[in-house]
Every structure is written in C-alpha cells, then in structure tokens.
Design an enzyme around this catalytic site. Structure first.
Site, mmCIF file in Angstrom:
data_model
loop_
_atom_site.group_PDB
_atom_site.id
_atom_site.type_symbol
_atom_site.label_atom_id
_atom_site.label_comp_id
_atom_site.label_asym_id
_atom_site.label_seq_id
_atom_site.Cartn_x
_atom_site.Cartn_y
_atom_site.Cartn_z
ATOM 1 N N GLY A 1 44.632 44.993 50.163
ATOM 2 C CA GLY A 1 44.672 43.544 49.985
ATOM 3 C C GLY A 1 43.290 42.967 50.219
ATOM 4 O O GLY A 1 42.280 43.671 50.109
ATOM 5 N N LYS B 1 56.172 47.202 52.830
ATOM 6 C CA LYS B 1 56.271 45.747 52.634
ATOM 7 C C LYS B 1 55.488 45.352 51.381
ATOM 8 O O LYS B 1 54.261 45.299 51.389
ATOM 9 C CB LYS B 1 55.715 44.968 53.835
ATOM 10 C CG LYS B 1 56.150 43.510 53.767
ATOM 11 C CD LYS B 1 55.214 42.535 54.417
ATOM 12 C CE LYS B 1 54.088 42.071 53.576
ATOM 13 N NZ LYS B 1 54.440 41.313 52.341
ATOM 14 N N THR C 1 39.939 41.374 51.936
ATOM 15 C CA THR C 1 39.128 41.769 53.087
ATOM 16 C C THR C 1 39.497 40.930 54.320
ATOM 17 O O THR C 1 39.604 41.459 55.429
ATOM 18 C CB THR C 1 37.628 41.632 52.747
ATOM 19 O OG1 THR C 1 37.348 42.588 51.706
ATOM 20 C CG2 THR C 1 36.737 41.933 53.932
ATOM 21 N N ALA C 2 39.762 39.638 54.124
ATOM 22 C CA ALA C 2 40.111 38.779 55.273
ATOM 23 C C ALA C 2 41.412 39.251 55.915
ATOM 24 O O ALA C 2 41.528 39.286 57.152
ATOM 25 C CB ALA C 2 40.240 37.329 54.811
ATOM 26 N N THR C 3 42.388 39.646 55.087
ATOM 27 C CA THR C 3 43.650 40.142 55.651
ATOM 28 C C THR C 3 43.417 41.476 56.359
ATOM 29 O O THR C 3 44.004 41.746 57.412
ATOM 30 C CB THR C 3 44.709 40.314 54.541
ATOM 31 O OG1 THR C 3 44.665 39.190 53.677
ATOM 32 C CG2 THR C 3 46.102 40.450 55.116
ATOM 33 N N GLU D 1 34.489 37.464 45.626
ATOM 34 C CA GLU D 1 35.480 38.056 44.726
ATOM 35 C C GLU D 1 36.353 36.937 44.154
ATOM 36 O O GLU D 1 36.992 36.198 44.911
ATOM 37 C CB GLU D 1 36.348 39.054 45.502
ATOM 38 C CG GLU D 1 37.339 39.776 44.620
ATOM 39 C CD GLU D 1 38.284 40.694 45.409
ATOM 40 O OE1 GLU D 1 38.786 40.284 46.476
ATOM 41 O OE2 GLU D 1 38.517 41.812 44.924
ATOM 42 N N CYS E 1 40.809 45.147 41.958
ATOM 43 C CA CYS E 1 39.770 45.322 42.975
ATOM 44 C C CYS E 1 38.568 46.067 42.421
ATOM 45 O O CYS E 1 37.469 45.918 42.935
ATOM 46 C CB CYS E 1 40.351 46.067 44.163
ATOM 47 S SG CYS E 1 41.098 47.615 43.677
ATOM 48 N N GLU F 1 42.189 49.331 52.064
ATOM 49 C CA GLU F 1 41.595 49.252 50.718
ATOM 50 C C GLU F 1 41.466 47.771 50.411
ATOM 51 O O GLU F 1 42.468 47.073 50.218
ATOM 52 C CB GLU F 1 42.511 49.925 49.682
ATOM 53 C CG GLU F 1 42.722 51.406 49.901
ATOM 54 C CD GLU F 1 41.475 52.237 49.660
ATOM 55 O OE1 GLU F 1 40.488 51.702 49.136
ATOM 56 O OE2 GLU F 1 41.493 53.426 50.015
HETATM 57 P P1 NAD Z 1 46.536 39.743 50.447
HETATM 58 O O1 NAD Z 1 45.610 40.292 51.479
HETATM 59 O O2 NAD Z 1 46.758 38.285 50.419
HETATM 60 O O3 NAD Z 1 47.987 40.407 50.596
HETATM 61 C C1 NAD Z 1 48.185 41.793 50.585
HETATM 62 C C2 NAD Z 1 49.430 42.114 51.390
HETATM 63 O O4 NAD Z 1 49.196 41.769 52.765
HETATM 64 C C3 NAD Z 1 50.667 41.343 50.964
HETATM 65 O O5 NAD Z 1 51.806 42.189 51.062
HETATM 66 C C4 NAD Z 1 50.714 40.217 51.984
HETATM 67 O O6 NAD Z 1 52.025 39.709 52.159
HETATM 68 C C5 NAD Z 1 50.231 40.929 53.235
HETATM 69 N N1 NAD Z 1 49.659 40.061 54.281
HETATM 70 C C6 NAD Z 1 49.090 38.835 54.141
HETATM 71 N N2 NAD Z 1 48.675 38.371 55.341
HETATM 72 C C7 NAD Z 1 48.974 39.331 56.251
HETATM 73 C C8 NAD Z 1 48.772 39.464 57.663
HETATM 74 N N3 NAD Z 1 48.184 38.505 58.387
HETATM 75 N N4 NAD Z 1 49.195 40.571 58.272
HETATM 76 C C9 NAD Z 1 49.768 41.577 57.559
HETATM 77 N N5 NAD Z 1 50.005 41.507 56.227
HETATM 78 C C10 NAD Z 1 49.596 40.412 55.579
HETATM 79 O O7 NAD Z 1 46.014 40.295 49.052
HETATM 80 P P2 NAD Z 1 46.585 39.961 47.602
HETATM 81 O O8 NAD Z 1 46.166 38.575 47.262
HETATM 82 O O9 NAD Z 1 48.033 40.343 47.541
HETATM 83 O O10 NAD Z 1 45.781 41.023 46.726
HETATM 84 C C11 NAD Z 1 44.509 40.794 46.214
HETATM 85 C C12 NAD Z 1 43.445 41.462 47.055
HETATM 86 O O11 NAD Z 1 43.721 42.856 47.169
HETATM 87 C C13 NAD Z 1 42.060 41.372 46.452
HETATM 88 O O12 NAD Z 1 41.128 41.070 47.447
HETATM 89 C C14 NAD Z 1 41.823 42.786 45.931
HETATM 90 O O13 NAD Z 1 40.476 43.140 45.803
HETATM 91 C C15 NAD Z 1 42.539 43.604 46.924
HETATM 92 N N6 NAD Z 1 42.869 44.912 46.367
HETATM 93 C C16 NAD Z 1 42.185 46.004 46.821
HETATM 94 C C17 NAD Z 1 42.443 47.256 46.299
HETATM 95 C C18 NAD Z 1 41.714 48.475 46.768
HETATM 96 O O14 NAD Z 1 42.196 49.569 46.543
HETATM 97 N N7 NAD Z 1 40.566 48.350 47.423
HETATM 98 C C19 NAD Z 1 43.431 47.396 45.329
HETATM 99 C C20 NAD Z 1 44.114 46.261 44.888
HETATM 100 C C21 NAD Z 1 43.831 45.019 45.444
#
Ligand code: NAD
Length: 471
Positions: free
Chosen positions: A221, A168, A223-225, A374, A277, A243
């Site tokens: 994504g 997804k 941390t909250a998610t 962040e 990230c 991650e």
């Molecule tokens: P996000 O958490 O909003 O979304 C990530 C994914 O999760 C998307 O596909 C989104 O549709 C999905 N999602 C959202 N809510 C969900 C739920 N309740 N249940 C299941 N899936 C859900 O993150 P973003 O805004 O797309 O990305 C930015 C974040 O990602 C930043 O915090 C960044 O630090 C982090 N990030 C981490 C790494 C790592 O390797 N540690 C790499 C890249 C990005």
C-alpha cells in the site's frame, strides 16, 4: 450480501461495504464489513488451525495448494470478470492476472518441498543444522489496484511455509479475496487456515497490525500507511514485509528506436490507468531526441483505447473512484501551476464512470510536486538530460526506489546504468517489472523485504539453528 470467511463460520459482519463499479460509478454488490469482534474471531480461528497446518509435511501442503491453483484456473474467467468490474481494469489484463494467480499458487506449491536448511561446518565440530520454522498467524493487508494478484503473492508463500493467514483486502475491492478464500476451502484448506476479513484500514487493518497474536504483517500500500504499520508492529517486534509506493524512472537514450520506446513508455505508465506502483511515471529522455520522442509518446497516448473494461479492445479503464480521479486532476493542475506543459490528456470522458484521458506533462523538473510525489493516476512527467551521469542522478533523485526501465542499444552503458539506478527492479529495453520466479521489492521508501521467487519463503519463516554435540 457476501459474508466474511472466518474458520468454519461465515458471519455477516458489523456493517456493509457497498462495492462500486468504477466504469459506471454505481454499486454492484455488497460485502459484510468485519468489526473488531470479527477480527478477534479470525485471529482465534487462525491460531487454532496453526498447529495442524504447520505439522503437515510440505508435500501434503503442496498437494492442497496445487488443487487450489487448479480451482483458480478453472474459475479464471469468473475471477477476471469480478476484478475487471470491481477495479475497472481491462478484461484482457484481468484474465492475465487470474492466470498469474494460478501460476503463483503452483509456484509456491512446488516450492514447499524444495525449501530446506543447511548443514554447517562449525569450528567446534559436531553437527550444526538450520531449519525453517513457520512464523505462526500472519496478517496480509493488500491494496485495491491488483487485489487478487497481490493477495496471492503473499498468501501462497505464507501457506506453503506452514503459516495460517488472515487476509484483509482493501474495502474498495473485497470480492476476489473472498472468492479466493472459498476456493481455498474447496481445495482442502482446513477452516481457519485462510480467513478473509474485509473492513476499513483504520479499524481492521490497524488492529491486525497491532495484534499480539499475529507474528507478521505482509503489507502492500502507500508509504504513509507502511510507516503506520511499522510503528504498530514495533510493540511486539512483529515481522513486517512492506511493498510501498513508487515513482519509477524510464530512461531513454538517443540510440534507441524512438517510436518503439515511446509506445512502450506510454503502455508502461498508463496500464491499470496509472494505478500501478511500478508505473514508469518519470520519463527521462536524452535532450537531442526529446522533441521527437514527446511527439511519438503523445501520439501513442492518444491512440490508447479508453473505455468499458469489459470490452475486448479496451486498453485503459476508469480510475478506481471519484476521489482518485479528483486527486489526479488536482495534480495535473499543480503541474501546470509549477510550469509544466500539458501536452495531452486530463479531460473527463463523457458519461458515467471515473474515466480520465491519459496525460503527458512535459518540461518537468526535479522538486516539482508532480515529479516528486506518487500521483497514482494516468499522468506521466517528461524530463530531459545531456549526459549519462545526469540521467542516473535524476533517476535517483527520489525517496522511492521500486522499479524502472532504461532503453539503449549500447550494452555496456545499459549494464552501467542498470547497476547505478537505485531501484529493486530494473528492466533494460523492456517494460516488465514482475517475474514470478525472481525477487520483487523496493529500495529506500518503496519498501522493506522482497516478494516472489524463493526469497519470499525466507520472509515467511524463522531460521532455527540446532547444534548437536557429538563428542
Ligand atoms: P493504502 O495504504 O491506502 O491501503 C492499503 C491497505 O492498507 C488497504 O487494505 C487499507 O485498508 C489498509 N490500511 C489503511 N490504513 C491502514 C492502517 N492504518 N493500518 C493498517 N492497514 C491500513 O493503499 P491503496 O491506496 O489501497 O493502494 C495504493 C498504494 O499502494 C500506492 O501507494 C501504491 O504505490 C502502493 N502499491 C505498492 C505496491 C508494491 O508492490 N510496492 C503494489 C501495489 C500498490
């Protein structure tokens, strides 16, 4: 309109995602949005495809993954242009990412037949062996900042180990995920082995995380998610790999080449417009060189070429969305209100698109929100220290622990500080975070588990212990 990829069908979904080009602030493509029925169909297709894929020998799976890698390489320019337009990242970076996707597929194709169990000398005698069993159907949920790279970090080891996959992508960036799915089919993956279902996180992501037929969620994504996914996964004790976010430190000791460290510091935080990230978003510099360092870093920041992602000379593109730019601007306002000084940046570029000048905030201190949270935009905060212990304490004073750098010419100090900083990845005299062959992941609230390297294979398998009584 691009359709979903579910087994041997290409359904039109239950809605439309209008894909925006952030450099122009306008839609440039359309993708079908999966609904709950589509997700059920994808899980069923992945379940059907699993026994045959898992039963293939690792060598046979590797042959398909090598073909997949070759196809990605052959379509590298097409994938790079799609990613540059959809995310707004400079074309040079996007080309590197397309090549990295091919390298990742090759690495895990090569790993498939080099990942095996042990023979263990147990007290009772007999023969005790371990096997690595695939998990089954795995759900991969990825963000919008490195869409095809992060998808491949997960799908390549997952497939190499014999799992079937539901990918997804983020709804902002579904294009390269769908294209990767098509190339996988062309390479010889049977229908259902790799399914791609763009859709919202709240509906499709959450349903995938809660689905009883999904054995694992590999997630990148916020941390909250990650917390929400962890909670959803608990109902079926699903395996999870997380991650998550970061606020990585960049520690600069006074014995370095200040010009070089300052320009690397700018590059390492403003790459991908700060939407990374691993961005070194907290500079922690020794006080006696702080003024000189800030001057050099501001000059390096102002020299960055910000503009059209498709122009060869561009070093920083727009932010992903109007909302992400507003969020970043609001953090710059918060930083100023908290007492930090805006040394440069933060201005909107004229014309369309979500461009924002890269910003340096000096005079920052722990417990300011711009230091603790962040931002995920082109903003760096600068703090100062007197002693090595103070530098380490500031670096570790965060809920995150993903990445970081430190700069010194004192080898012993470099080793001491590298060991003391609580992050999953740390570079000495370097800005790099990712080496495909080495583990990547976070301490503390930056994640759970590791990706890349051979360790990723552990995270897409169960270990089975089999004992043979021989006497
Ligand atoms: P996000 O958490 O909003 O979304 C990530 C994914 O999760 C998307 O596909 C989104 O549709 C999905 N999602 C959202 N809510 C969900 C739920 N309740 N249940 C299941 N899936 C859900 O993150 P973003 O805004 O797309 O990305 C930015 C974040 O990602 C930043 O915090 C960044 O630090 C982090 N990030 C981490 C790494 C790592 O390797 N540690 C790499 C890249 C990005």
């Amino acid at each position: 309109m691009h359709r979903l990829l579910i087994g041997d069908r290409r359904p039109g979904g239950q809605g439309v995602i209008r894909v925006i080009e952030p450099a122009r602030g306008e839609p440039f493509d359309e993708v079908a949005a999966a609904g709950p029925d589509d997700l059920e169909a994808a899980v069923a297709a992945a379940k059907r495809a699993y026994p045959a894929w898992a039963a293939l020998t690792p060598v046979a799976r590797a042959e398909i993954l090598f073909r997949f890698a070759d196809l990605v390489r052959a379509h590298g320019e097409e994938l790079a242009v799609l990613e540059a337009r959809n995310v707004g990242k400079p074309i040079g970076d996007a080309r590197w990412e397309a090549a990295h996707v091919a390298d990742t597929l090759r690495y895990y194709a090569g790993a498939a037949d080099k990942f095996f169990g042990q023979t263990i000398a147990v007290k009772k005698g007999g023969l005790d062996i371990t096997l690595h069993d695939p998990l089954g159907v795995v759900g991969l949920i990825v963000p919008w900042n490195f869409p095809m790279v992060i998808a491949t970090w997960k799908l390549a080891p997952a497939l190499a180990c014999g799992n079937t996959v539901i990918l997804k992508p983020a709804s902002l960036t579904p294009l390269t995920a769908l294209r990767l799915g098509e190339l996988g089919l062309e390479a010889g993956l049977s229908p259902g082995v790799l399914n791609v279902v763009p859709g919202t996180g709240a509906s499709i992501g959450a349903a995938l995380a809660a689905h009883s037929d999904v054995a694992k969620i590999g997630f990148t994504g916020e941390t909250a998610t990650g917390r929400a996914i962890m909670a959803a996964a608990s109902a079926t004790i699903k395996r999870i790999g997380l991650e998550l976010g970061g606020k990585s430190p960049n520690i600069i000791f006074a014995d370095v080449d200040v010009q070089q460290a300052a320009s690397e510091a700018a590059a390492s935080v403003f790459a991908n417009a700060g939407q990374d990230c691993c961005a070194r978003a907290r500079v922690i510099v020794e006080r006696r060189i702080a003024a000189q360092f800030v001057e050099a870093m501001v000059a390096a920041t102002q020299a960055l070429v910000v503009g059209d992602p498709l122009a060869e000379t561009t070093q920083m593109g727009p932010l992903i969305s109007a909302g992400q730019r507003e969020r970043t601007e609001s953090y710059i306002g918060i930083g100023k209100a908290e007492g930090a000084h805006l040394a440069c940046g933060g201005e909107r570029l004229p014309g369309p698109g979500y461009f924002l000048g890269p910003a340096v905030l000096t005079g920052a201190r722990p417990r300011m929100r711009v230091v603790d949270e962040e931002i995920f935009g082109p903003v760096v905060v600068v703090m100062t220290f007197e002693t090595e212990d103070e530098a380490v304490a500031i670096a570790n004073d965060t809920i995150y622990g993903l990445s970081g750098s430190l700069w010194t010419n004192d080898l012993k100090r470099g080793l001491r500080v590298a060991c003391a900083v609580r992050t999953g990845v740390l570079s000495v005299n370097s800005s790099s975070s990712v080496h495909l062959q080495a583990p990547f992941g976070g301490y503390k609230q930056s994640g759970l588990g590791r990706e890349l390297g051979m360790q990723a294979m552990d995270h897409y398998t169960e270990v089975k212990n089999i004992y043979f009584e021989t006497v």
